[in-house]
Design an enzyme around this catalytic site. Structure first.
Site, PDB file in Angstrom:
ATOM      1  N   HIS A  13       0.863  -1.269  -0.051  1.00  0.00           N
ATOM      2  CA  HIS A  13      -0.144   0.080   0.051  1.00  0.00           C
ATOM      3  C   HIS A  13       0.912   1.343   0.011  1.00  0.00           C
ATOM      4  O   HIS A  13       0.332   2.344  -0.351  1.00  0.00           O
ATOM      5  CB  HIS A  13      -0.974   0.069   1.064  1.00  0.00           C
ATOM      6  CG  HIS A  13      -0.416   0.384   2.471  1.00  0.00           C
ATOM      7  ND1 HIS A  13      -0.183  -0.954   3.283  1.00  0.00           N
ATOM      8  CD2 HIS A  13      -0.203   1.450   3.226  1.00  0.00           C
ATOM      9  CE1 HIS A  13       0.277  -0.194   4.626  1.00  0.00           C
ATOM     10  NE2 HIS A  13       0.208   1.215   4.536  1.00  0.00           N
TER      11      HIS A  13
ATOM     12  N   ASP B  34       1.264  -7.817   2.267  1.00  0.00           N
ATOM     13  CA  ASP B  34       1.160  -6.391   2.113  1.00  0.00           C
ATOM     14  C   ASP B  34       2.771  -5.864   2.015  1.00  0.00           C
ATOM     15  O   ASP B  34       3.326  -5.368   2.789  1.00  0.00           O
ATOM     16  CB  ASP B  34       0.629  -5.541   3.185  1.00  0.00           C
ATOM     17  CG  ASP B  34       0.374  -4.174   2.974  1.00  0.00           C
ATOM     18  OD1 ASP B  34       0.762  -3.637   1.914  1.00  0.00           O
ATOM     19  OD2 ASP B  34      -0.378  -3.482   3.718  1.00  0.00           O
TER      20      ASP B  34
ATOM     21  N   SER C 279       3.970   2.454   8.424  1.00  0.00           N
ATOM     22  CA  SER C 279       3.858   1.555   7.479  1.00  0.00           C
ATOM     23  C   SER C 279       4.968   1.135   6.635  1.00  0.00           C
ATOM     24  O   SER C 279       5.704   2.220   6.196  1.00  0.00           O
ATOM     25  CB  SER C 279       2.529   2.025   6.211  1.00  0.00           C
ATOM     26  OG  SER C 279       1.270   1.859   6.824  1.00  0.00           O
TER      27      SER C 279
END
Length: 708
Positions: free
Chosen positions: A84, A220, A643
């Site tokens: 992402h 991810d 992230s």
């Protein structure tokens, strides 16, 4: 005497951070934190965590793009980050013919890696405490705005040596609500190329349904490579550039982990408000989160309906939708968690104890006697205005795209050189229109302007609303139809032709420009009304933080996150979300097979991937239990911006990449709840399995320093 002593004891109990709480500046790690890290299983040399003169672990952890983290994993410039985090770059490189979002991408050689235009990777060079060069020079008589202007002027002087260097990012950043300042310097690399992107069925498996939830089965991750010039220095993109050799490269562990093992993240958490007052929390919940949830919910539903019906629209809006929905769901979960954990009441109790502490000493009364009243007044008197401002920003700045295009054109210099004008058109206009659907934006405009009219008093309506009432009898659909029919901003070719010939008088008469200018005027009005309150809030928060630290002289405080490099430590650990339910600390590929739903955009998995998972030939990437672990939990303290952060074991070897928090603890930006708050990470072994066995790229695995 007993009462005063009891109050001090209670204050100390309340403010001693839980053992594993905190997003620590690596240079500020104290003896207590280091001892706790070692108690939990950290054996890596402490002096190799952060060193500005020799290679250290801090050199391997990067800022990826504008809001994520990443880690250097090979001496050929490979960067691992989340899928992402790379999503925007992958989306820009995708097309109907080459749908890298849906099908993934793999470069089998350096030559076939794809330039991610505009993407940067920044390596931390240094962090220097410059507090003593700033605060003693600020006269105490200045108001808050004057104080900030004076600090900005001094900061500019401290950054002079870096002026004009496009490959250096230097900033003076406040910490502890403006009670401390660091000069932070980064090396910025501007030649970054896509190496591996897994299919969306892996990298985004579970979509919005699984976002912030556990158990998770999302791979991810994405892989990029940083390039430098022949001297290993940052450079603009060039075919002559070579893979960058980082100062420090992280070893990659195949050993896995067990419950109770040490876990450490280093990354760039974006923003926390752990020291926010009760009044600030209430305003966040009611005046920021609730309007944001409502407006984004309307916009996203329009986008989603269109994305599921058209691959062209899906590719164009995939990144925009993901970014919007992430914070939409975060706002929803945060409000639920803050209520469930009774956070406001806890803060109110703290403020009562602080008031007692202040009033028990005359010097403290003189120094801090007004801090609580300042905060209470500033927040409570602006709750409604803050709510209207959020509706305004979410509707006109973050919602209706054609307004942003018009605002961009206002910055176009028709008198500039031909090269300057062409660069502006290429960088600011053409790229934006590549991912634009005017028919979709027309629907968003009508719905959001109608919602704004219903939720916000007329005195805060841009003047264009009077036109809508007069000419269109308040029918927002008719207004939207008229605007998009007559504006030159709805079509790139028309706009480019318009820019060649139109003078400023014609430009400002374009319907989209009329809307944008009307919105801009109301934006100034709202801002001017909020500025006095912002000034009080800044002053109050700075003094509030100072009071907290003075109240607890034996406590080591960590500063709120502000997108600077931070370390958090903890352990691999599951949790109990509610009565009679226990979540194990890892998930496996069996969960992918159980969740897979054909033709579902969030849970569909290509047959060839399902076949590979069903074969269960996981090779060296399997856990000792023989299963392929996908994701795992730890109690590390993280937030947005983390992230892509590497998760390390006690030897500072890579275990995985952090990519999410858990739903039950989305209040984490305001309060850390150790029994509930968890970091969700993708297991590095699953990443390597996907790269090797699914993406057929063993040459990438061979670049890594694997530790068995």
């Amino acid at each position: 005497m007993k009462k005063t002593f009891l109050s001090i004891v209670l204050l100390f109990v309340v403010f001693v951070a839980f053992a594993d709480e905190g997003m620590w500046i690596l240079k500020e790690l104290n003896k207590q934190s280091i001892a706790r890290m070692q108690e939990l299983g950290f054996v890596f040399p402490i002096d190799q965590l952060y060193d500005e003169n020799n290679p250290s672990l801090k050199d391997a952890v990067v800022i990826f793009g504008g809001g994520c983290s990443g880690v250097a994993v090979s001496d050929q410039g490979l960067i691992f980050t989340n899928h992402h985090c790379g999503y925007d770059a992958i989306q820009k490189l995708s097309s109907i013919e080459q749908d890298y979002l849906k099908n993934g991408f793999m470069a089998d050689s350096y030559e076939n890696e794809l330039q991610a235009d505009g993407l940067t990777v920044s390596f931390l060079q240094s962090m220097q405490d410059v507090t003593d060069e700033i605060l003693p020079k600020i006269p105490s008589v200045l108001n808050e705005v004057q104080r900030e202007l004076a600090i900005d002027s001094i900061s500019d002087l401290l950054l002079t040596e870096y002026d004009g260097n496009p490959f250096i990012d230097a900033q003076v950043i406040p910490f502890y609500a403006g009670n401390k300042y660091y000069r932070v310097v980064y090396d910025v690399f501007r030649d970054v190329r896509l190496v591996i992107a897994p299919p969306q069925s892996i990298g985004k498996f579970g979509g919005e349904t699984d976002n912030w939830m556990w158990p998770r089965h999302t791979g991810d991750f994405s892989v990029f490579r940083v390039y430098a010039d022949k001297d290993n220095k940052p450079a603009e993109y060039s075919k002559d550039n070579v893979p960058y050799k980082p100062k420090y490269v992280v070893p990659v562990s195949l050993k896995g982990m067990a419950e109770g093992d040490y876990a450490m993240t280093i990354g760039y958490p974006g923003r926390t408000q752990r020291y926010l007052s009760s009044w600030g929390i209430k305003q966040m919940m009611e005046s920021e989160n609730k309007p944001r949830i409502e407006v984004r919910g309307v916009k996203q539903q329009i986008w989603w309906d269109a994305m599921t019906k058209s691959d062209v629209t899906r590719i164009k809006y995939a990144s925009k939708y993901a970014g919007s929905s992430n914070y939409w769901k975060n706002a929803k979960g945060m409000n639920v968690a803050l209520v469930k954990m009774n956070v406001v009441s806890e803060k109110e109790s703290l403020e009562s104890r602080m008031e007692e502490w202040i009033n028990s000493d005359q010097q403290r009364k003189e120094k801090y006697g007004d801090v609580l009243s300042i905060l209470k007044e500033a927040y409570t008197e602006t709750n409604d205005l803050a709510k209207y401002t959020t509706y305004f920003l979410e509707t006109f700045h973050n919602g209706i795209e054609i307004i942003r295009f018009a605002n961009t054109i206002l910055q176009f210099d028709a008198n500039g050189s031909q090269q300057e004008k062409q660069e502006f058109i290429s960088d600011r206009i053409i790229n934006a229109y590549k991912n634009y659907n005017p028919d979709l934006d027309k629907k968003v405009l009508a719905e959001l302007m109608k919602l704004y009219a219903e939720r916000v008093p007329e005195q805060y309506h841009p003047d264009i609303y009077k036109t809508i009432q007069k000419k269109f009898k308040g029918n927002y659909d008719k207004y939207a139809d008229w605007l998009f029919k007559h504006s030159k901003f709805t079509n790139l070719d028309d706009l480019l032709e318009f820019l060649k010939t139109a003078d400023i008088k014609k430009l400002i008469k374009d319907p989209a420009m009329e809307l944008a200018l009307s919105v801009k005027d109301m934006g100034y009005e709202l801002s001017s009304q909020m500025i006095p309150a912002y000034e009080k809030i800044m002053q109050g928060e700075r003094k509030f933080m100072s009071a907290l630290m003075e109240m607890n002289p034996d406590k080591e405080f960590y500063p709120d996150a502000n997108f600077t490099q931070r370390l958090s430590y903890g352990t691999i650990k599951g949790y109990q979300p509610r009565d009679a339910v226990w979540y194990h600390y890892f998930s496996t590929t069996q969960g992918v097979l159980e969740k897979e739903i054909p033709d579902d955009p969030e849970f569909e998995v290509q047959p060839f991937i399902l076949d590979i998972l069903k074969m269960a030939d996981f090779d060296r990437y399997a856990d000792k239990d023989g299963k392929m672990h996908v994701c795992f939990l730890s109690d590390n303290d993280i937030t947005g911006g983390n992230s892509g952060s590497p998760v390390f074991n006690g030897n500072a070897e890579l275990l995985g990449l952090a990519f999410d928090g858990n739903w039950e603890a989305l209040s984490g930006d305001v309060i850390f709840e150790p029994e509930m708050q968890r970091t969700i990470s993708v297991d590095i072994r699953y990443i390597l399995f996907v790269i090797d066995k699914i993406m057929k790229a063993p040459h990438i695995v061979n670049e890594l320093n694997l530790v068995q």
